[in-house]
Design a protein around this motif. Structure first.
Motif, PDB file in Angstrom:
ATOM      1  N   PHE A   1       0.802  -1.291   0.062  1.00 18.40           N
ATOM      2  CA  PHE A   1      -0.048  -0.073  -0.061  1.00 18.40           C
ATOM      3  C   PHE A   1       0.792   1.250   0.136  1.00 18.40           C
ATOM      4  O   PHE A   1       0.391   2.170  -0.728  1.00 18.40           O
ATOM      5  CB  PHE A   1      -0.947   0.103   1.075  1.00 18.40           C
ATOM      6  CG  PHE A   1      -2.164  -0.941   0.936  1.00 18.40           C
ATOM      7  CD1 PHE A   1      -3.062  -0.722  -0.001  1.00 18.40           C
ATOM      8  CD2 PHE A   1      -2.271  -2.305   1.543  1.00 18.40           C
ATOM      9  CE1 PHE A   1      -4.358  -1.531  -0.350  1.00 18.40           C
ATOM     10  CE2 PHE A   1      -3.442  -2.915   1.312  1.00 18.40           C
ATOM     11  CZ  PHE A   1      -4.079  -2.808   0.454  1.00 18.40           C
ATOM     12  N   SER A   2       1.891   1.283   0.498  1.00 15.06           N
ATOM     13  CA  SER A   2       2.861   2.337   0.750  1.00 15.06           C
ATOM     14  C   SER A   2       3.356   2.792  -0.673  1.00 15.06           C
ATOM     15  O   SER A   2       3.365   3.796  -1.158  1.00 15.06           O
ATOM     16  CB  SER A   2       3.938   2.139   1.723  1.00 15.06           C
ATOM     17  OG  SER A   2       4.984   3.203   1.585  1.00 15.06           O
ATOM     18  N   GLU A   3       3.642   1.785  -1.466  1.00 15.47           N
ATOM     19  CA  GLU A   3       4.202   1.817  -2.921  1.00 15.47           C
ATOM     20  C   GLU A   3       2.951   2.391  -3.830  1.00 15.47           C
ATOM     21  O   GLU A   3       3.226   3.210  -4.602  1.00 15.47           O
ATOM     22  CB  GLU A   3       4.783   0.524  -3.512  1.00 15.47           C
ATOM     23  CG  GLU A   3       5.902   0.413  -2.821  1.00 15.47           C
ATOM     24  CD  GLU A   3       6.642  -1.121  -3.082  1.00 15.47           C
ATOM     25  OE1 GLU A   3       5.875  -1.878  -4.041  1.00 15.47           O
ATOM     26  OE2 GLU A   3       7.348  -1.450  -2.509  1.00 15.47           O
ATOM     27  N   MET A   4       1.819   1.814  -3.614  1.00 11.14           N
ATOM     28  CA  MET A   4       0.957   2.195  -4.369  1.00 11.14           C
ATOM     29  C   MET A   4       0.296   3.662  -3.997  1.00 11.14           C
ATOM     30  O   MET A   4       0.048   4.490  -5.032  1.00 11.14           O
ATOM     31  CB  MET A   4      -0.556   1.413  -4.122  1.00 11.14           C
ATOM     32  CG  MET A   4      -1.792   1.810  -4.830  1.00 11.14           C
ATOM     33  SD  MET A   4      -3.313   0.765  -4.265  1.00 11.14           S
ATOM     34  CE  MET A   4      -3.870   1.585  -2.846  1.00 11.14           C
ATOM     35  N   PHE A   5       0.199   4.053  -2.904  1.00 15.45           N
ATOM     36  CA  PHE A   5       0.183   5.486  -2.099  1.00 15.45           C
ATOM     37  C   PHE A   5       0.910   6.406  -3.051  1.00 15.45           C
ATOM     38  O   PHE A   5       0.821   7.564  -3.488  1.00 15.45           O
ATOM     39  CB  PHE A   5       0.028   5.541  -0.903  1.00 15.45           C
ATOM     40  CG  PHE A   5      -1.353   4.873  -0.274  1.00 15.45           C
ATOM     41  CD1 PHE A   5      -2.373   4.663  -0.879  1.00 15.45           C
ATOM     42  CD2 PHE A   5      -1.050   4.573   1.343  1.00 15.45           C
ATOM     43  CE1 PHE A   5      -3.272   3.777  -0.287  1.00 15.45           C
ATOM     44  CE2 PHE A   5      -1.886   4.040   1.689  1.00 15.45           C
ATOM     45  CZ  PHE A   5      -3.351   3.616   1.058  1.00 15.45           C
ATOM     46  N   ALA A   6       2.323   5.918  -2.877  1.00 15.04           N
ATOM     47  CA  ALA A   6       3.423   6.872  -3.456  1.00 15.04           C
ATOM     48  C   ALA A   6       3.162   7.050  -4.900  1.00 15.04           C
ATOM     49  O   ALA A   6       3.489   8.043  -5.564  1.00 15.04           O
ATOM     50  CB  ALA A   6       4.693   6.223  -3.130  1.00 15.04           C
ATOM     51  N   ARG A   7       2.751   6.135  -5.688  1.00  8.36           N
ATOM     52  CA  ARG A   7       2.494   6.333  -7.109  1.00  8.36           C
ATOM     53  C   ARG A   7       1.495   7.078  -7.481  1.00  8.36           C
ATOM     54  O   ARG A   7       1.335   8.178  -8.241  1.00  8.36           O
ATOM     55  CB  ARG A   7       1.973   4.848  -7.624  1.00  8.36           C
ATOM     56  CG  ARG A   7       3.417   3.862  -8.280  1.00  8.36           C
ATOM     57  CD  ARG A   7       2.813   2.758  -8.958  1.00  8.36           C
ATOM     58  NE  ARG A   7       1.683   2.130  -8.593  1.00  8.36           N
ATOM     59  CZ  ARG A   7       1.812   0.846  -7.720  1.00  8.36           C
ATOM     60  NH1 ARG A   7       2.904   0.546  -7.069  1.00  8.36           N
ATOM     61  NH2 ARG A   7       0.647   0.244  -7.320  1.00  8.36           N
ATOM     62  N   PHE A   8       0.196   7.151  -6.689  1.00  7.06           N
ATOM     63  CA  PHE A   8      -0.866   8.295  -6.729  1.00  7.06           C
ATOM     64  C   PHE A   8      -0.237   9.324  -6.290  1.00  7.06           C
ATOM     65  O   PHE A   8      -0.851  10.397  -6.985  1.00  7.06           O
ATOM     66  CB  PHE A   8      -2.057   7.751  -6.077  1.00  7.06           C
ATOM     67  CG  PHE A   8      -2.892   6.481  -6.632  1.00  7.06           C
ATOM     68  CD1 PHE A   8      -3.710   6.844  -7.734  1.00  7.06           C
ATOM     69  CD2 PHE A   8      -2.662   5.193  -6.531  1.00  7.06           C
ATOM     70  CE1 PHE A   8      -4.285   5.999  -8.394  1.00  7.06           C
ATOM     71  CE2 PHE A   8      -3.584   4.408  -7.191  1.00  7.06           C
ATOM     72  CZ  PHE A   8      -4.328   4.669  -8.162  1.00  7.06           C
ATOM     73  N   GLY A   9       0.362   9.517  -5.310  1.00  3.05           N
ATOM     74  CA  GLY A   9       0.875  10.940  -4.780  1.00  3.05           C
ATOM     75  C   GLY A   9       1.532  11.493  -5.765  1.00  3.05           C
ATOM     76  O   GLY A   9       1.589  12.883  -5.756  1.00  3.05           O
ATOM     77  N   LYS A  10       2.518  10.864  -6.314  1.00  4.20           N
ATOM     78  CA  LYS A  10       3.220  11.740  -7.539  1.00  4.20           C
ATOM     79  C   LYS A  10       2.494  12.105  -8.787  1.00  4.20           C
ATOM     80  O   LYS A  10       2.815  13.342  -9.001  1.00  4.20           O
ATOM     81  CB  LYS A  10       4.246  10.438  -8.051  1.00  4.20           C
ATOM     82  CG  LYS A  10       5.446  10.073  -7.358  1.00  4.20           C
ATOM     83  CD  LYS A  10       6.269   9.064  -7.863  1.00  4.20           C
ATOM     84  CE  LYS A  10       7.324   8.621  -7.132  1.00  4.20           C
ATOM     85  NZ  LYS A  10       8.140   7.498  -7.703  1.00  4.20           N
ATOM     86  N   THR A  11       1.337  11.571  -9.080  1.00  6.84           N
ATOM     87  CA  THR A  11       0.580  12.352  -9.971  1.00  6.84           C
ATOM     88  C   THR A  11      -0.535  13.481  -9.522  1.00  6.84           C
ATOM     89  O   THR A  11      -1.205  14.112 -10.203  1.00  6.84           O
ATOM     90  CB  THR A  11      -0.305  11.090 -10.570  1.00  6.84           C
ATOM     91  OG1 THR A  11      -1.086  10.557  -9.731  1.00  6.84           O
ATOM     92  CG2 THR A  11       0.627  10.096 -11.351  1.00  6.84           C
ATOM     93  N   GLY A  12      -0.339  13.687  -8.138  1.00  8.91           N
ATOM     94  CA  GLY A  12      -1.230  14.613  -7.402  1.00  8.91           C
ATOM     95  C   GLY A  12      -2.738  13.990  -7.273  1.00  8.91           C
ATOM     96  O   GLY A  12      -3.665  14.852  -7.105  1.00  8.91           O
ATOM     97  N   GLN A  13      -2.793  12.746  -7.605  1.00  8.42           N
ATOM     98  CA  GLN A  13      -4.294  12.144  -7.314  1.00  8.42           C
ATOM     99  C   GLN A  13      -4.717  11.877  -5.824  1.00  8.42           C
ATOM    100  O   GLN A  13      -3.876  11.785  -5.082  1.00  8.42           O
ATOM    101  CB  GLN A  13      -4.659  11.009  -8.145  1.00  8.42           C
ATOM    102  CG  GLN A  13      -4.344  11.151  -9.405  1.00  8.42           C
ATOM    103  CD  GLN A  13      -4.430   9.995 -10.480  1.00  8.42           C
ATOM    104  OE1 GLN A  13      -3.790   8.811 -10.092  1.00  8.42           O
ATOM    105  NE2 GLN A  13      -5.088   9.951 -11.531  1.00  8.42           N
TER     106      GLN A  13
END
Length: 173
Positions: free
Chosen positions: A81-93
């Motif tokens: 989940f940490s990796e998933m949240f980081a991916r979404f966070g990078k896109t500003g979503q």
């Protein structure tokens, strides 16, 4: 500005209250684990997700558009989940998760839940997207409260989600 600050302060208080319940006294309301999970999505913070799963928990992802996958252990699940949240966070979503439990059976210190979830993904300059899924979980009552032991998910469509009759777990604000 005060309203934004107040909203963030209330969100932090709710998160701390839910997490604190896991570390002190058992919470016999199984919906609390779903509320804490939804709050982790809202804040895109996986730092406490491992506390929502038993140590040897298993997460099963069974989505149509990808190969089935299994993740075992609460630390590995939190890393996922940490990796998933980081991916979404990078896109500003931003992510918002809601649950609807349609069937719950309690057997001693376990609960078998079946239901649905809706994941809303939105960003400042993007259209809001909603994806829907089915869930089957087994919760186990531990000293701190209810935790996920088995967490299985697959996708579904909006009409199946909307037509499902069950108890909607209030989303955190």
């Amino acid at each position: 500005m005060k309203l934004v600050w107040l909203r963030h302060a209330l969100r932090l208080c709710l998160f701390l209250w839910v997490v604190q319940g896991y570390s002190q006294t058992p919470d016999h309301d199984p919906n609390r684990v779903y509320e804490a999970f939804a709050l982790a999505y809202l804040d895109m913070n996986a730092s406490n997700i491992d506390q929502l799963y038993v140590e040897d928990a298993v997460l099963l992802n069974l989505y149509d558009s990808s190969n089935p996958s299994s993740i075992s252990g609460n630390k590995e699940i939190a890393n996922y989940f940490s990796e998933m949240f980081a991916r979404f966070g990078k896109t500003g979503q931003k992510l918002e998760l809601t649950f609807k439990i349609i069937d719950r059976k309690k057997i001693e210190d376990t609960i078998l839940d079946n239901g649905f979830y809706a994941l809303t993904i939105h960003g400042d300059d993007q259209e809001k997207r909603v994806s829907y899924g089915k869930l089957s979980t087994i919760l186990k009552l531990e000293q701190e409260g209810w935790k996920f032991m088995i967490d299985a998910n697959s996708n579904t469509d909006e009409s199946e989600y909307q037509n499902a009759e069950g108890n909607e777990i209030p989303r955190p604000h």
